[in-house]
Scaffold this motif. Structure first.
Motif, PDB file in Angstrom:
ATOM      1  N   GLN A  22     -38.571  56.156 -45.961  1.00 32.30           N
ATOM      2  CA  GLN A  22     -37.201  56.469 -45.575  1.00 32.30           C
ATOM      3  C   GLN A  22     -37.154  57.759 -44.767  1.00 32.30           C
ATOM      4  N   ALA A  23     -36.133  57.877 -43.954  1.00 27.90           N
ATOM      5  CA  ALA A  23     -35.941  59.102 -43.188  1.00 27.90           C
ATOM      6  C   ALA A  23     -35.918  60.313 -44.130  1.00 27.90           C
ATOM      7  N   GLY A  24     -36.615  61.359 -43.702  1.00 27.69           N
ATOM      8  CA  GLY A  24     -36.739  62.549 -44.524  1.00 27.69           C
ATOM      9  C   GLY A  24     -37.981  62.558 -45.402  1.00 27.69           C
ATOM     10  N   GLY A  25     -38.651  61.421 -45.478  1.00 17.56           N
ATOM     11  CA  GLY A  25     -39.844  61.311 -46.299  1.00 17.56           C
ATOM     12  C   GLY A  25     -41.096  61.802 -45.603  1.00 17.56           C
ATOM     13  N   SER A  26     -42.226  61.593 -46.276  1.00 13.44           N
ATOM     14  CA  SER A  26     -43.514  62.090 -45.775  1.00 13.44           C
ATOM     15  C   SER A  26     -44.579  61.011 -45.863  1.00 13.44           C
ATOM     16  N   LEU A  27     -45.553  61.124 -44.976  1.00 14.17           N
ATOM     17  CA  LEU A  27     -46.762  60.302 -45.011  1.00 14.17           C
ATOM     18  C   LEU A  27     -47.925  61.160 -44.545  1.00 14.17           C
ATOM     19  N   ARG A  28     -49.128  60.791 -44.978  1.00 19.44           N
ATOM     20  CA  ARG A  28     -50.331  61.450 -44.464  1.00 19.44           C
ATOM     21  C   ARG A  28     -51.256  60.392 -43.893  1.00 19.44           C
ATOM     22  N   LEU A  29     -51.575  60.551 -42.618  1.00 16.00           N
ATOM     23  CA  LEU A  29     -52.512  59.664 -41.954  1.00 16.00           C
ATOM     24  C   LEU A  29     -53.916  60.258 -42.014  1.00 16.00           C
ATOM     25  N   SER A  30     -54.902  59.363 -42.111  1.00 18.40           N
ATOM     26  CA  SER A  30     -56.309  59.777 -42.087  1.00 18.40           C
ATOM     27  C   SER A  30     -57.050  58.991 -41.020  1.00 18.40           C
ATOM     28  N   CYS A  31     -58.058  59.613 -40.457  1.00 18.78           N
ATOM     29  CA  CYS A  31     -58.899  58.960 -39.455  1.00 18.78           C
ATOM     30  C   CYS A  31     -60.338  59.377 -39.731  1.00 18.78           C
ATOM     31  N   THR A  32     -61.176  58.422 -40.074  1.00 16.19           N
ATOM     32  CA  THR A  32     -62.561  58.709 -40.427  1.00 16.19           C
ATOM     33  C   THR A  32     -63.499  58.126 -39.375  1.00 16.19           C
ATOM     34  N   ALA A  33     -64.461  58.938 -38.946  1.00 14.41           N
ATOM     35  CA  ALA A  33     -65.459  58.508 -37.972  1.00 14.41           C
ATOM     36  C   ALA A  33     -66.653  57.893 -38.687  1.00 14.41           C
ATOM     37  N   SER A  34     -67.225  56.901 -38.060  1.00 13.43           N
ATOM     38  CA  SER A  34     -68.314  56.163 -38.690  1.00 13.43           C
ATOM     39  C   SER A  34     -69.674  56.836 -38.539  1.00 13.43           C
ATOM     40  N   ARG A  45     -42.889  69.813 -38.074  1.00 15.55           N
ATOM     41  CA  ARG A  45     -42.793  68.703 -39.038  1.00 15.55           C
ATOM     42  C   ARG A  45     -44.166  68.089 -39.334  1.00 15.55           C
ATOM     43  N   PHE A  46     -45.017  68.017 -38.333  1.00 17.30           N
ATOM     44  CA  PHE A  46     -46.347  67.410 -38.480  1.00 17.30           C
ATOM     45  C   PHE A  46     -47.414  68.498 -38.473  1.00 17.30           C
ATOM     46  N   THR A  47     -48.479  68.266 -39.250  1.00 14.38           N
ATOM     47  CA  THR A  47     -49.607  69.188 -39.267  1.00 14.38           C
ATOM     48  C   THR A  47     -50.897  68.398 -39.144  1.00 14.38           C
ATOM     49  N   ILE A  48     -51.674  68.713 -38.120  1.00 15.33           N
ATOM     50  CA  ILE A  48     -52.960  68.054 -37.906  1.00 15.33           C
ATOM     51  C   ILE A  48     -54.069  68.946 -38.431  1.00 15.33           C
ATOM     52  N   SER A  49     -55.101  68.332 -38.994  1.00 17.10           N
ATOM     53  CA  SER A  49     -56.231  69.097 -39.508  1.00 17.10           C
ATOM     54  C   SER A  49     -57.483  68.232 -39.469  1.00 17.10           C
ATOM     55  N   ARG A  50     -58.619  68.854 -39.667  1.00 21.63           N
ATOM     56  CA  ARG A  50     -59.874  68.119 -39.692  1.00 21.63           C
ATOM     57  C   ARG A  50     -60.776  68.689 -40.778  1.00 21.63           C
ATOM     58  N   ASP A  51     -61.588  67.794 -41.360  1.00 21.58           N
ATOM     59  CA  ASP A  51     -62.578  68.177 -42.346  1.00 21.58           C
ATOM     60  C   ASP A  51     -63.917  67.673 -41.826  1.00 21.58           C
ATOM     61  N   ASN A  52     -64.680  68.554 -41.201  1.00 18.65           N
ATOM     62  CA  ASN A  52     -65.927  68.133 -40.579  1.00 18.65           C
ATOM     63  C   ASN A  52     -66.944  67.623 -41.598  1.00 18.65           C
ATOM     64  N   ALA A  53     -66.896  68.131 -42.804  1.00 17.94           N
ATOM     65  CA  ALA A  53     -67.841  67.687 -43.834  1.00 17.94           C
ATOM     66  C   ALA A  53     -67.603  66.228 -44.229  1.00 17.94           C
ATOM     67  N   LYS A  54     -66.363  65.775 -44.029  1.00 19.20           N
ATOM     68  CA  LYS A  54     -66.012  64.402 -44.391  1.00 19.20           C
ATOM     69  C   LYS A  54     -65.823  63.508 -43.175  1.00 19.20           C
ATOM     70  N   ASN A  55     -66.100  64.058 -41.980  1.00 16.37           N
ATOM     71  CA  ASN A  55     -65.909  63.285 -40.733  1.00 16.37           C
ATOM     72  C   ASN A  55     -64.495  62.709 -40.643  1.00 16.37           C
ATOM     73  N   THR A  56     -63.516  63.466 -41.080  1.00 18.03           N
ATOM     74  CA  THR A  56     -62.161  62.941 -41.193  1.00 18.03           C
ATOM     75  C   THR A  56     -61.140  63.902 -40.617  1.00 18.03           C
ATOM     76  N   MET A  57     -60.180  63.318 -39.912  1.00 19.33           N
ATOM     77  CA  MET A  57     -59.024  64.047 -39.397  1.00 19.33           C
ATOM     78  C   MET A  57     -57.794  63.570 -40.151  1.00 19.33           C
ATOM     79  N   TYR A  58     -56.846  64.462 -40.338  1.00 20.78           N
ATOM     80  CA  TYR A  58     -55.617  64.131 -41.059  1.00 20.78           C
ATOM     81  C   TYR A  58     -54.399  64.515 -40.216  1.00 20.78           C
ATOM     82  N   MET A  59     -53.286  63.888 -40.533  1.00 20.27           N
ATOM     83  CA  MET A  59     -52.004  64.361 -40.023  1.00 20.27           C
ATOM     84  C   MET A  59     -50.957  64.192 -41.121  1.00 20.27           C
TER      85      MET A  59
END
Length: 123
Positions: free
Chosen positions: A13-25, A66-80
């Motif tokens: 719903q509007a006003g809510g939150s989600l976190r996206l992940s992107c993992t490299a192989s 509103r959005f925050t992007i980050s990366r965790d190189n140890a996990k090969n993963t980016m988040y938003m």
């Protein structure tokens, strides 16, 4: 060949939150600039945010604060982390990677794209 796998999309719903992940192989994540793009129905794909290899970030004006992007190189993963979501944030969100920062900023011929994850924000 490097593959990117997104997760975390869904209906909120509007006003809510989600976190996206992107993992490299493959273990080449540290040397790639990473970005989230989105494409809404009937619209062109647009840059939402990027994080470079040094951790520097760039945001589209529409998502700043509103959005925050980050990366965790140890996990090969980016988040938003997406907060205060609006109906106009509804789109398919794609992650992308490229060695060239100018190329990923301008949505050039990028090295690799993920398959996309749908985010739907209801009013």
């Amino acid at each position: 060949q490097v593959q990117l796998v997104e997760s975390g999309g869904g209906l909120v719903q509007a006003g809510g939150s989600l976190r996206l992940s992107c993992t490299a192989s493959a273990n080449i994540f540290n040397s790639r600039n990473m970005a989230w793009y989105r494409q809404a129905p009937g619209s062109q794909r647009e840059l939402v945010a990027l994080v470079d290899t040094g951790g520097g970030t760039v945001y589209a004006d529409s998502v700043k604060g509103r959005f925050t992007i980050s990366r965790d190189n140890a996990k090969n993963t980016m988040y938003m982390q997406m907060n205060s979501l609006k109906p106009e944030d509804t789109a398919v969100y794609y992650c992308a990677a490229d060695q060239s920062l100018p190329t990923i900023r301008k949505q050039g011929n990028l090295e690799v794209w993920g398959q996309g994850t749908l985010v739907t924000v209801s009013a």
